[in-house]
Scaffold this motif. Sequence first.
Motif, short mmCIF file in Angstrom:
data_model
loop_
_atom_site.label_atom_id
_atom_site.label_comp_id
_atom_site.label_asym_id
_atom_site.label_seq_id
_atom_site.Cartn_x
_atom_site.Cartn_y
_atom_site.Cartn_z
N LEU A 232 0.81 -1.21 0.00
CA LEU A 232 0.00 0.00 0.00
C LEU A 232 0.85 1.27 0.00
CD1 LEU A 232 -2.81 -1.05 2.51
CD2 LEU A 232 -2.93 -0.95 0.01
N THR A 233 2.16 1.14 0.13
CA THR A 233 3.06 2.30 0.15
C THR A 233 4.09 2.19 -0.97
OG1 THR A 233 4.35 1.16 1.85
CG2 THR A 233 2.73 2.78 2.60
N ALA A 234 5.08 1.33 -0.75
CA ALA A 234 6.16 1.20 -1.73
C ALA A 234 5.66 0.60 -3.04
CB ALA A 234 7.27 0.32 -1.15
N GLY A 235 4.58 -0.17 -2.99
CA GLY A 235 4.08 -0.81 -4.20
C GLY A 235 3.73 0.18 -5.30
N PHE A 236 3.19 1.33 -4.94
CA PHE A 236 2.79 2.30 -5.95
C PHE A 236 4.01 3.05 -6.52
CE2 PHE A 236 -1.00 1.64 -3.36
CZ PHE A 236 -1.91 1.30 -4.35
N VAL A 237 5.03 3.25 -5.69
CA VAL A 237 6.28 3.83 -6.20
C VAL A 237 6.95 2.85 -7.17
CG1 VAL A 237 8.54 4.75 -5.59
CG2 VAL A 237 6.57 5.22 -4.13
N LEU A 238 6.94 1.56 -6.81
CA LEU A 238 7.52 0.55 -7.69
C LEU A 238 6.74 0.45 -9.00
CD1 LEU A 238 8.32 -2.25 -5.10
CD2 LEU A 238 9.98 -0.94 -6.43
N ALA A 239 5.42 0.66 -8.94
CA ALA A 239 4.63 0.65 -10.18
C ALA A 239 5.08 1.77 -11.11
CB ALA A 239 3.15 0.79 -9.84
N LEU A 240 5.33 2.95 -10.55
CA LEU A 240 5.82 4.07 -11.35
C LEU A 240 7.21 3.79 -11.89
CD1 LEU A 240 5.53 6.99 -12.35
CD2 LEU A 240 6.44 7.74 -10.14
N MET A 241 8.07 3.22 -11.06
CA MET A 241 9.42 2.88 -11.51
C MET A 241 9.38 1.80 -12.59
SD MET A 241 11.28 2.90 -7.77
CE MET A 241 12.89 2.40 -8.39
N GLY A 242 8.41 0.91 -12.51
CA GLY A 242 8.29 -0.13 -13.52
C GLY A 242 7.92 0.43 -14.88
N VAL A 243 6.96 1.34 -14.92
CA VAL A 243 6.54 1.93 -16.20
C VAL A 243 7.68 2.73 -16.82
CG1 VAL A 243 4.95 3.57 -17.27
CG2 VAL A 243 4.11 1.96 -15.56
N THR A 244 8.34 3.56 -16.01
CA THR A 244 9.44 4.36 -16.54
C THR A 244 10.62 3.48 -16.94
OG1 THR A 244 10.15 4.75 -14.24
CG2 THR A 244 8.80 6.44 -15.28
N GLY A 245 10.88 2.42 -16.17
CA GLY A 245 11.96 1.52 -16.54
C GLY A 245 11.69 0.79 -17.84
N ALA A 246 10.43 0.40 -18.06
CA ALA A 246 10.08 -0.26 -19.31
C ALA A 246 10.27 0.68 -20.50
CB ALA A 246 8.63 -0.75 -19.25
N LEU A 247 9.93 1.95 -20.33
CA LEU A 247 10.16 2.92 -21.40
C LEU A 247 11.64 3.04 -21.73
CD1 LEU A 247 7.69 5.82 -20.51
CD2 LEU A 247 7.63 4.37 -22.55
N MET A 248 12.47 3.10 -20.69
CA MET A 248 13.91 3.26 -20.92
C MET A 248 14.55 2.00 -21.49
SD MET A 248 15.30 5.63 -17.81
CE MET A 248 14.87 4.46 -16.53
N SER A 249 13.89 0.86 -21.36
CA SER A 249 14.44 -0.38 -21.91
C SER A 249 14.62 -0.28 -23.42
CB SER A 249 13.52 -1.56 -21.57
OG SER A 249 13.50 -1.79 -20.19
N TYR A 250 13.74 0.47 -24.06
CA TYR A 250 13.81 0.61 -25.51
C TYR A 250 14.00 2.07 -25.91
CZ TYR A 250 12.50 -4.26 -25.79
OH TYR A 250 12.50 -5.62 -25.67
#
Length: 404
Positions: free
Chosen positions: A21-39
């Motif tokens: 309920l806390t870190a999970g939403f920050v990790l969700a944001l980091m996941g989307v941005t990380g996926a963008l940077m992958s390509y």
Amino acid sequence: MTLPIPAPRTVLFRLHWALGLTAGFVLALMGVTGALMSYEEAITAFANRDRARVEAGDRVPLAPTALAARIDAQADGRRVNVLTLSDDPQASVFVRFARDPETRARPPSVYADPYDGAVLGPVRLEAAFTTVRDLHRWLLLPGGSKGWGRTITGACTLALIVFLATGLYLRWPKVHRWRIWLKPSLSRPGRPRWWSLHAVAGTWLTPVYLVIALTGLTWSYPSFKDGVTWLLAGTPERTKLTRRAGNWEVSPAPEARSEPALDRAWAAFRAGEGQEAGLVILTLPGADTKAIRIRWLPRGVDALSARNEARYDAATGALLATEHAADTPLGRRIVENVLEVHRGRFFGSLIALLFCLAALSLPGFAATGLTLYILRRRAARRRRPAPPVRAANPHREPVGGTGR
């Protein structure tokens, strides 16, 4: 009256959902941005496909010194720092400028014609990906890498490891069958379906998330990075390149570019190992770089972890040292390419795609975890006994009197 001590499973379960309920939403944001940077490279190349190509004809490419000088003349005081060249005669040059000595900010990169030095235009989407990168690393909070954003993302990366450990413990079955571990039960209605999807997908992606988390911690905690470097490659300050000739100490960079030295180094490279080079990253000597540095990929190879490197004296153009990826121990290759490991490209294009999909799945874990939390709270309220109904007082006069 002493309160009962909760069981370890209960403690870990509460820790799991509290972090979700806390870190999970920050990790969700980091996941989307990380996926963008992958390509990032592929997306940027597509957006700049018109500026990345030139007409070659029978023209002869300029020598690096002349090419850099012509670009400098069009750059309003900016100074060329890195030239990325290709063996493709129709490929333009990717140009990076030196950082501003006062602000340490790097000016926008440009494409240039390798035959006449004409600047073709800035790199589209570069500023957008810079924002995405800052959002991924420190959430765009003030202070950048020295602010609270880096602390928060580092703590959330640690939370990802806690998620993996507690998640595996909480779903440890009494009967070990591969179907229980690896096959989701989507036919089950309600909360069991969401739990199965959440747990099974997490089990499948645990190795990927573990690699992402451990490599991500190297940017958040320097002491952790030093420990990993020592474990995989020896001392953190270990010399990279193989000493070849003369004194290892590089001559100080001259105030003005040494044209013969740069061109002699380039000619020696192209006549030797450079004959097999497909992509070449040429770093010019300057305030930040005291030597001529040439990193290159063999023709037909696009994995950055396969880069070879050579350094030349900034004053004479003489070869100082070389290093080949094929001769580098695996541990050192991992340390030197930790970004490529972090996004999966170190292991090949298919694994890189898997890492990208895993990063995109982080918002899904946050969503399914939140759904499970809400459904569990609703079920708990339904199981809660209703408050007792107070019996009516027989001696109490009804509302409205006796009606007489």
